[in-house]
Design an enzyme around this catalytic site. Structure first.
Site: not given
Lengths: 169, 381
Positions: B78, B113, B170
């Site tokens: 992306e 990240h 989660r």
């Protein structure tokens, strides 16, 4: 008592001048220190020098002559250099010259990829082994054009830190 | 997500099937792009590509990392948004179709990240933006009939435009800061929902109170390019006190293995105001002492103390941008201090040689109060 002590890359001469309980007078190279030093816990020292206190943690390293010393912000590698250490260093001198031909890893991990074969020609910057530790992969590259002489590990092997992995020529 | 009216970042909605496929995609959406693992999370299997020549290798590395971490090597591409904030919303849904959000978490302090520090509320949040993003997060959850706790992650650009990034289905690492400011136990709520019970709260019941920050403690060496540092933990002193929570699993004598993620614990602090939370975190990190393995504690302290962090003026490039300052901050150890370390090793070694000699250094010094102070000083009390 006098000892040669290596701290990181610096070699120092340390000599005990006097010691009365916690009051210690020592010379490090040409500088004389009068320090109030006490061991407050296992591996933990408290030093008072020039009216300032400082805590030092001393943890034994890979051998009984190697230590890791931690101050609040810094960590030092310390080695006691005695006759035995010097003898070993002399004996290994020939090996040191070969060191640049050995690809090794500074950390333990698992071999996940060996993208080269024995006798293969590799170019500077080419990856020769990929190691995974704690779910991160690191690529190890050759710094110059070379030929793969020996591969000392297999895929999925677990390796220790500083273990030789690949020998190049 | 697009059908539910949730804005998304331009990219592909399928996995990459070949190298040519990847090259065609970047021609469509333009560089820079980011490659991500389909079943991923936690920054594993992610690669940014700025030049076309790096693409093929980056896809290979991302696939291989994704395979090791998640057992699935599908990756997608992306558009990469520059100067972004990573802001996520906690949502909670039951099987009766009720979904509420529990406000945001600002997670822009990241390295490669991986989130490093998270806080809530976000320093850039406004009540109006919170309302819009919260409603969008709820719409995202509703579009998949979501049950349980979940997190909707957004990228927010410098003009406060936001884009849906991904949803984590989660309980996340950073959930305690939300628990702290909204006063809910998320694990308990998750179990209630799984048990088929309806939510006990309406959106109007949810209030953020005060400010919470979490620091993740990693077993890695910040002075050595963040190299993982597995090994034997010799000693631990944990911070305690009002507004301090520690979630961790290591103890003195534990051997940190090479097989898992390097995160070993989390420090979560709370205070009424952001400044107070920062001060409390500083103290907690000072008191937190782990020896034997290298940890990121001092590095976290340098982030917390950085003027840009204090001002709340940061985006996801913070760590990269200030990497040099963060490395060299807070270093009062001069030449004398190095020599004192040498002397200490000298004494430790010579005492080891003559273990039973009369000269062995004793805890007791001349004054009792002084001895007491010194023995407590090393454990930072």
């Amino acid at each position: 008592m006098e000892l040669q002590i290596k701290i990181n890359e610096r070699l120092t001469n340390v000599k005990l001048i006097s010691r009365e309980k916690n009051q210690i007078s020592v010379s490090v190279d040409d500088k004389i220190y009068s320090i109030d030093l006490c061991k407050v816990e296992e591996n933990e020292y408290s030093a008072i020098y020039n009216g300032k206190s400082q805590n030092i943690e001393i943890v034994e390293g890979e051998s009984s002559k190697k230590y890791i010393a931690n101050t609040y912000y810094k960590s030092f590698e310390i080695e006691i250099v005695d006759a035995e250490t010097r003898y070993l260093q002399n004996r290994n001198k020939g090996l040191l010259n070969q060191e640049q031909n050995i690809i090794s890893t500074p950390m333990p991990g698992k071999i996940v990829l060996i993208p080269v074969k024995v006798n293969e020609k590799v170019k500077a910057g080419q990856t020769v082994v990929v190691i995974s530790a704690m779910k991160m992969e690191s690529e190890y590259k050759v710094t110059r054009d070379a030929v793969i002489k020996k591969i000392l590990i297999n895929l999925n092997d677990t390796v220790k830190s500083n273990q030789p992995l690949i020998i190049i020529e | 997500m697009i059908n539910a009216g949730v804005p998304v970042v331009p990219g592909t909605n399928r996995k990459i099937i070949s190298n040519d496929d990847a090259l065609n995609i970047i021609k469509d959406i333009g560089l820079p792009v980011i490659i991500k693992a389909s079943s991923g999370g936690g920054g594993k299997g992610m690669r940014i590509v700025e030049h076309e020549s790096e693409l093929i290798n980056a896809v290979r590395m991302a696939k291989s990392e994704a395979m090791t971490a998640f057992g699935d090597d599908s990756v997608y591409i992306e558009k990469y948004i520059t100067e972004p904030h990573h802001i996520e919303f906690q949502i909670l849904g039951d099987k009766f179709g009720n979904i509420i959000h529990l406000c945001e978490r600002e997670c822009s302090i990241q390295r490669r990240h991986q989130k490093v520090i998270e806080e809530t509320p976000s320093p850039i949040m406004t009540p109006e933006l919170r309302e819009r993003m919260g409603q969008t997060a709820i719409a995202a959850g509703r579009s998949v009939n979501y049950e349980g706790v979940g997190t909707v992650e957004f990228l927010v650009d410098s003009n406060l435009n936001f884009f849906f990034l991904e949803m984590n289905t989660r309980l996340q690492v950073e959930h305690p800061i939300t628990e702290r400011v909204v006063g809910l136990d998320l694990v308990k709520e998750q179990i209630r929902v799984a048990n088929g019970e309806p939510l006990q709260y309406k959106q109007s019941d949810i209030r953020q109170l005060g400010h919470a920050i979490e620091c993740r403690i990693y077993a890695e060496d910040p002075d050595n390019n963040f190299m993982p540092s597995p090994g034997l933990v010799r000693h631990i002193t944990e911070p305690r006190g009002l507004g301090v929570r520690i979630d961790g699993y290591v103890y003195a004598g534990y051997e940190i293995p090479i097989y898992y993620d390097p995160m070993i614990s989390k420090v979560i602090v709370w205070a009424r105001k952001r400044d107070g939370a920062i001060d409390r975190m500083k103290r907690a990190l000072y008191e937190y002492k782990i020896s034997g393995v290298k940890t990121s504690i001092k590095y976290l302290e340098s982030i917390i103390k950085h003027p840009a962090f204090k001002a709340g003026n940061y985006d996801t490039h913070f760590i990269e941008k200030y990497s040099e300052e963060l490395k060299n901050s807070g270093d009062p150890c001069d030449a004398d201090c190095e020599d004192i370390a040498v002397i200490t090793a000298f004494i430790e070694y010579s005492d080891k040689l003559k273990k039973f000699s009369e000269h062995q250094i004793q805890v007791s010094s001349d004054v009792n109060w002084k001895s007491y102070g010194r023995s407590k000083g090393v454990v930072r009390i």
